[in-house]
Motif scaffolding. Structure first.
Motif, PDB file in Angstrom:
ATOM      1  N   GLU A 248       0.831  -1.208   0.000  1.00 39.66           N
ATOM      2  CA  GLU A 248       0.000   0.000   0.000  1.00 39.66           C
ATOM      3  C   GLU A 248       0.861   1.251   0.000  1.00 39.66           C
ATOM      4  OE1 GLU A 248      -3.726  -2.028   2.442  1.00 39.66           O
ATOM      5  OE2 GLU A 248      -2.379  -0.660   3.483  1.00 39.66           O
ATOM      6  N   ALA A 249       1.870   1.272   0.882  1.00 38.05           N
ATOM      7  CA  ALA A 249       2.760   2.438   0.970  1.00 38.05           C
ATOM      8  C   ALA A 249       3.545   2.640  -0.325  1.00 38.05           C
ATOM      9  CB  ALA A 249       3.708   2.284   2.158  1.00 38.05           C
ATOM     10  N   ASP A 250       4.041   1.550  -0.893  1.00 45.00           N
ATOM     11  CA  ASP A 250       4.795   1.641  -2.148  1.00 45.00           C
ATOM     12  C   ASP A 250       3.909   2.172  -3.279  1.00 45.00           C
ATOM     13  OD1 ASP A 250       6.999   0.632  -0.806  1.00 45.00           O
ATOM     14  OD2 ASP A 250       6.878  -1.366  -1.716  1.00 45.00           O
ATOM     15  N   CYS A 251       2.687   1.653  -3.378  1.00 41.80           N
ATOM     16  CA  CYS A 251       1.761   2.119  -4.417  1.00 41.80           C
ATOM     17  C   CYS A 251       1.448   3.594  -4.239  1.00 41.80           C
ATOM     18  CB  CYS A 251       0.458   1.313  -4.380  1.00 41.80           C
ATOM     19  SG  CYS A 251       0.608  -0.383  -4.978  1.00 41.80           S
ATOM     20  N   GLU A 252       1.159   4.005  -3.007  1.00 43.68           N
ATOM     21  CA  GLU A 252       0.824   5.410  -2.746  1.00 43.68           C
ATOM     22  C   GLU A 252       1.980   6.328  -3.101  1.00 43.68           C
ATOM     23  OE1 GLU A 252      -0.539   5.362   1.309  1.00 43.68           O
ATOM     24  OE2 GLU A 252      -2.445   4.430   0.746  1.00 43.68           O
ATOM     25  N   MET A 253       3.212   5.899  -2.803  1.00 46.76           N
ATOM     26  CA  MET A 253       4.383   6.707  -3.125  1.00 46.76           C
ATOM     27  C   MET A 253       4.519   6.863  -4.650  1.00 46.76           C
ATOM     28  SD  MET A 253       8.429   5.911  -2.596  1.00 46.76           S
ATOM     29  CE  MET A 253       8.245   4.540  -3.733  1.00 46.76           C
ATOM     30  N   LEU A 254       4.385   5.760  -5.387  1.00 47.53           N
ATOM     31  CA  LEU A 254       4.505   5.825  -6.846  1.00 47.53           C
ATOM     32  C   LEU A 254       3.361   6.620  -7.465  1.00 47.53           C
ATOM     33  CD1 LEU A 254       5.679   2.170  -7.528  1.00 47.53           C
ATOM     34  CD2 LEU A 254       7.027   4.269  -7.806  1.00 47.53           C
ATOM     35  N   LEU A 255       2.160   6.474  -6.943  1.00 47.71           N
ATOM     36  CA  LEU A 255       1.026   7.247  -7.451  1.00 47.71           C
ATOM     37  C   LEU A 255       1.235   8.741  -7.204  1.00 47.71           C
ATOM     38  CD1 LEU A 255      -1.871   4.878  -6.390  1.00 47.71           C
ATOM     39  CD2 LEU A 255      -1.189   5.434  -8.738  1.00 47.71           C
ATOM     40  N   LYS A 256       1.784   9.076  -6.047  1.00 48.61           N
ATOM     41  CA  LYS A 256       2.070  10.485  -5.751  1.00 48.61           C
ATOM     42  C   LYS A 256       3.094  11.036  -6.745  1.00 48.61           C
ATOM     43  CE  LYS A 256       3.262  13.607  -2.020  1.00 48.61           C
ATOM     44  NZ  LYS A 256       3.540  13.763  -0.588  1.00 48.61           N
ATOM     45  N   GLN A 257       4.103  10.232  -7.078  1.00 51.60           N
ATOM     46  CA  GLN A 257       5.113  10.660  -8.054  1.00 51.60           C
ATOM     47  C   GLN A 257       4.503  10.893  -9.434  1.00 51.60           C
ATOM     48  OE1 GLN A 257       8.128   7.615  -7.931  1.00 51.60           O
ATOM     49  NE2 GLN A 257       9.054   8.417  -6.055  1.00 51.60           N
ATOM     50  N   LYS A 258       3.415  10.208  -9.741  1.00 52.07           N
ATOM     51  CA  LYS A 258       2.736  10.368 -11.031  1.00 52.07           C
ATOM     52  C   LYS A 258       1.684  11.475 -10.998  1.00 52.07           C
ATOM     53  CE  LYS A 258       4.650   7.112 -13.474  1.00 52.07           C
ATOM     54  NZ  LYS A 258       5.367   7.371 -14.705  1.00 52.07           N
ATOM     55  N   GLY A 259       1.549  12.156  -9.846  1.00 54.09           N
ATOM     56  CA  GLY A 259       0.636  13.281  -9.764  1.00 54.09           C
ATOM     57  C   GLY A 259      -0.672  13.006  -9.049  1.00 54.09           C
ATOM     58  N   PHE A 260      -0.845  11.797  -8.541  1.00 53.76           N
ATOM     59  CA  PHE A 260      -2.054  11.459  -7.781  1.00 53.76           C
ATOM     60  C   PHE A 260      -1.761  11.718  -6.306  1.00 53.76           C
ATOM     61  CE2 PHE A 260      -1.912   8.697 -11.554  1.00 53.76           C
ATOM     62  CZ  PHE A 260      -3.093   9.074 -12.167  1.00 53.76           C
ATOM     63  N   GLU A 261      -1.786  12.997  -5.938  1.00 49.24           N
ATOM     64  CA  GLU A 261      -1.313  13.461  -4.632  1.00 49.24           C
ATOM     65  C   GLU A 261      -1.969  12.796  -3.428  1.00 49.24           C
ATOM     66  OE1 GLU A 261       1.234  15.539  -3.897  1.00 49.24           O
ATOM     67  OE2 GLU A 261       1.706  15.539  -6.029  1.00 49.24           O
ATOM     68  N   ASN A 262      -3.266  12.633  -3.446  1.00 56.80           N
ATOM     69  CA  ASN A 262      -3.978  12.144  -2.261  1.00 56.80           C
ATOM     70  C   ASN A 262      -4.520  10.733  -2.442  1.00 56.80           C
ATOM     71  OD1 ASN A 262      -3.659  14.599  -0.781  1.00 56.80           O
ATOM     72  ND2 ASN A 262      -5.209  15.510  -2.094  1.00 56.80           N
ATOM     73  N   ALA A 263      -3.847   9.916  -3.227  1.00 58.22           N
ATOM     74  CA  ALA A 263      -4.308   8.546  -3.449  1.00 58.22           C
ATOM     75  C   ALA A 263      -4.184   7.725  -2.170  1.00 58.22           C
ATOM     76  CB  ALA A 263      -3.501   7.895  -4.561  1.00 58.22           C
ATOM     77  N   VAL A 264      -5.193   6.917  -1.927  1.00 62.39           N
ATOM     78  CA  VAL A 264      -5.180   5.996  -0.790  1.00 62.39           C
ATOM     79  C   VAL A 264      -5.418   4.599  -1.348  1.00 62.39           C
ATOM     80  CG1 VAL A 264      -6.294   5.324   1.371  1.00 62.39           C
ATOM     81  CG2 VAL A 264      -6.062   7.750   0.782  1.00 62.39           C
TER      82      VAL A 264
END
Length: 93
Positions: free
Chosen positions: A31-47
């Motif tokens: 979950e943490a890894d996915c959220e970090m990568l999503l944030k890097q792609k511009g999905f700032e508040n992804a959970v």
């Protein structure tokens, strides 16, 4: 760590409680890894929530585009090993 302990003990020699703890730890890491990568792609508040062999992703995008869905699906699938058909993406603000 829990993973080192698991490696030392050997596969198949865990009690049900130990196996559940290992699975929970893996889910939290994914979950943490996915959220970090999503944030890097511009999905700032992804959970991201991963349970069993499925995932749920909440993003703060009102009108999500198919290209964004594809990006999210690819990240979660590759990191957590969840099939694309088992990933639910929820959008809105």
């Amino acid at each position: 760590t829990l993973f080192r302990c698991a490696a030392e003990k050997g596969q198949g020699h865990f009690s049900a409680a130990e196996q559940e703890m290992i699975n929970m730890a893996k889910s939290i890491k994914y979950e943490a890894d996915c959220e970090m990568l999503l944030k890097q792609k511009g999905f700032e508040n992804a959970v991201v929530t991963i349970t069993d062999n499925s995932a749920s992703v909440n993003v703060d995008i009102k009108d999500i585009m198919s290209t964004e869905i594809a990006q999210i699906t690819e990240i979660v699938s590759s990191v957590a090993g969840v099939g694309a058909d088992r990933i639910k993406i929820l959008s809105g603000d």
